[in-house]
Design a protein around this motif. Structure first.
Motif, mmCIF file in Angstrom:
data_model
loop_
_atom_site.group_PDB
_atom_site.id
_atom_site.type_symbol
_atom_site.label_atom_id
_atom_site.label_comp_id
_atom_site.label_asym_id
_atom_site.label_seq_id
_atom_site.Cartn_x
_atom_site.Cartn_y
_atom_site.Cartn_z
ATOM 1 N N LYS A 24 0.728 -1.145 0.118
ATOM 2 C CA LYS A 24 -0.045 -0.046 -0.069
ATOM 3 C C LYS A 24 0.765 1.299 -0.014
ATOM 4 N N GLY A 64 -5.164 -1.306 -7.725
ATOM 5 C CA GLY A 64 -5.700 -0.369 -6.919
ATOM 6 C C GLY A 64 -5.881 1.032 -7.883
ATOM 7 N N THR A 115 -5.743 0.482 -2.575
ATOM 8 C CA THR A 115 -5.883 -0.802 -3.269
ATOM 9 C C THR A 115 -7.495 -1.089 -3.279
#
Length: 170
Positions: free
Chosen positions: A34, A85, A169
């Motif tokens: 992330k 994402g 995401t």
């Protein structure tokens, strides 16, 4: 019987610890995935023009200031999405005026033009920029392409740049 019960209990505790350790490792990897961001300028050092060329050309931004997650390659100019994402990209393109060649580039996703910049004036410096938010799947590739017969300039002040980051995401 008492020792057998302790051995059994110890085995159960070890199994739970292994499961917990696996979950922690998965969360760590997910957290790292992330964290994706990069910013790069065209030239590593010095000053110079890039183009014009008679065909579209991939722009390779070599002066990398940030590359968290290493999804951008300064040797190829390609950003490859490591996770599915929503990503945001922006690009700023600088050039000098020319009566024949514009300052123009396009952002490309998987070989398809998404957004472009274009500026043409006969003299003086010119800057053009754009940005886009894209849903990318794992392995999707995003890069900048210099349009055929156009040119850009960069120098130690790093006017020609390409940046991107993962918003979230999916």
């Amino acid at each position: 019987p008492f020792i057998a019960a302790q051995v059994s209990e110890l085995a159960a505790v070890k199994a739970k610890a292994n499961v917990t350790e696996s979950r922690v490792e998965a969360l760590r990897r997910e957290g790292e995935a992330k964290r994706l961001a990069f910013s790069a300028a065209l030239l590593e050092s010095g000053a110079g023009n890039h183009g014009p060329f008679n065909t579209h050309t991939t722009m390779v931004f070599r002066h990398v200031t940030t590359n968290i997650g290493n999804a951008y390659s300064p040797s190829t100019g390609l950003f490859t999405a490591p996770v599915r994402g929503v990503y945001h990209f922006e690009f700023h393109i600088y050039g000098h005026g020319s009566s024949t060649n514009p300052t123009a580039a396009m952002l490309v996703k998987n070989g398809v033009q998404i957004f472009a910049t274009y500026e043409k004036q006969s003299e003086g410096g010119q800057k053009t920029s754009n940005g886009v938010t894209l849903l990318l799947n794992i392995g999707d590739v995003v890069f900048m392409r210099l349009l055929a017969n156009s040119w850009v300039h960069d120098n130690q002040e790093h006017h020609t740049t390409f940046s991107g980051h993962l918003l979230f995401t999916m």
